[in-house]
Scaffold this motif. Structure first.
Motif, PDB file in Angstrom:
ATOM      1  N   LYS A 139     120.589  11.047 169.023  1.00  0.00           N
ATOM      2  CA  LYS A 139     121.845  11.660 169.453  1.00  0.00           C
ATOM      3  C   LYS A 139     122.426  10.894 170.631  1.00  0.00           C
ATOM      4  O   LYS A 139     121.712  10.516 171.556  1.00  0.00           O
ATOM      5  CB  LYS A 139     121.637  13.115 169.870  1.00  0.00           C
ATOM      6  CG  LYS A 139     121.552  14.059 168.714  1.00  0.00           C
ATOM      7  CD  LYS A 139     121.593  15.481 169.208  1.00  0.00           C
ATOM      8  CE  LYS A 139     121.381  16.441 168.070  1.00  0.00           C
ATOM      9  NZ  LYS A 139     121.324  17.825 168.564  1.00  0.00           N
ATOM     10  N   ARG A 159     125.569  16.787 168.012  1.00  0.00           N
ATOM     11  CA  ARG A 159     125.746  18.017 167.222  1.00  0.00           C
ATOM     12  C   ARG A 159     124.387  18.406 166.673  1.00  0.00           C
ATOM     13  O   ARG A 159     123.488  17.583 166.589  1.00  0.00           O
ATOM     14  CB  ARG A 159     126.724  17.775 166.073  1.00  0.00           C
ATOM     15  CG  ARG A 159     128.115  17.426 166.568  1.00  0.00           C
ATOM     16  CD  ARG A 159     129.090  17.235 165.446  1.00  0.00           C
ATOM     17  NE  ARG A 159     129.315  18.489 164.736  1.00  0.00           N
ATOM     18  CZ  ARG A 159     129.939  18.554 163.565  1.00  0.00           C
ATOM     19  NH1 ARG A 159     130.402  17.461 162.983  1.00  0.00           N
ATOM     20  NH2 ARG A 159     130.107  19.713 162.962  1.00  0.00           N
ATOM     21  N   ALA A 180     125.863  18.279 159.805  1.00  0.00           N
ATOM     22  CA  ALA A 180     125.899  18.968 161.095  1.00  0.00           C
ATOM     23  C   ALA A 180     126.434  20.376 160.922  1.00  0.00           C
ATOM     24  O   ALA A 180     127.351  20.621 160.122  1.00  0.00           O
ATOM     25  CB  ALA A 180     126.778  18.210 162.085  1.00  0.00           C
ATOM     26  N   SER A 184     128.977  22.991 166.267  1.00  0.00           N
ATOM     27  CA  SER A 184     127.900  22.480 167.147  1.00  0.00           C
ATOM     28  C   SER A 184     128.328  21.160 167.760  1.00  0.00           C
ATOM     29  O   SER A 184     129.216  20.501 167.308  1.00  0.00           O
ATOM     30  CB  SER A 184     126.598  22.281 166.360  1.00  0.00           C
ATOM     31  OG  SER A 184     126.713  21.234 165.434  1.00  0.00           O
TER      32      SER A 184
END
Length: 184
Positions: A139, A159, A180, A184
């Protein structure tokens, strides 16, 4: 604990967004295998798979590593079925065979980095000569992480994602693509 609800799982899937398609995921895994081969092929590493999320990644990556390895697993988690992390929980600790070995840890995702840092610290305490980690996804966060992955398949937005071994609320680890949760 209540019985699984297939209708809820399908509704959850419909209410998600694609992040990376199956072909993009496969290309990333092939690239990571090449990078690992270039760096570790002469080291006869001990490969530790982080259960349960990394099982899909490992199952696709390991056949592409055409050099000798030893294989085992660990189980450390901060999430469980939650969507936010807590403290690191060791369900299966590292094996004693890490001493004097180059160790490669395979995991599904490098999120905030706390779990991987705890894994690295534990392996080095047990006498591993070197620590390397490969993750399917990392991420992109606005804050600095306490550890960097040596090998990264895909960089993704911040996310909550699922598929390719990662789950959301227990759903959809088995998807060949990464998606995802909306919102989020």
């Amino acid at each position: 604990m209540s019985a699984p609800d297939p209708a809820a799982a399908w509704a959850f899937l419909r209410d998600s967004d694609p992040v990376a398609g199956a072909e993009e995921v496969q290309a990333a895994i092939r690239r990571v295998a090449g990078e690992i081969r270039a760096r570790l092929a002469d080291r006869y590493p001990l490969v530790l798979v982080v259960m349960g999320g990394a099982v899909v990644f490992a199952g696709q990556l390991l056949p592409l590593l055409d050099f000798p390895i030893d294989l085992d697993y660990i189980h450390a988690s901060r999430y469980g079925v939650q969507t936010s992390g807590g403290g690191v929980q060791w369900r299966v600790a590292p094996p004693p065979g890490v001493r004097a070995r180059a160790v490669l840890v395979l995991d599904d995702i490098l999120d905030g980095g706390q779990t991987m840092r705890a894994i690295r610290d534990r392996l080095l305490e047990l006498g591993a000569t070197s620590f390397h980690c490969a993750v399917l996804v990392e991420k992109i966060l606005a804050r600095e992480k306490p550890i960097a992955a040596d090998f990264v398949g895909l960089k993704i937005p911040d996310r909550f994602v699922f598929g390719c071994g990662m789950d959301a609320k227990g759903f959809w680890r088995n998807l060949p693509e990464i998606r995802a949760m909306r919102g989020s």
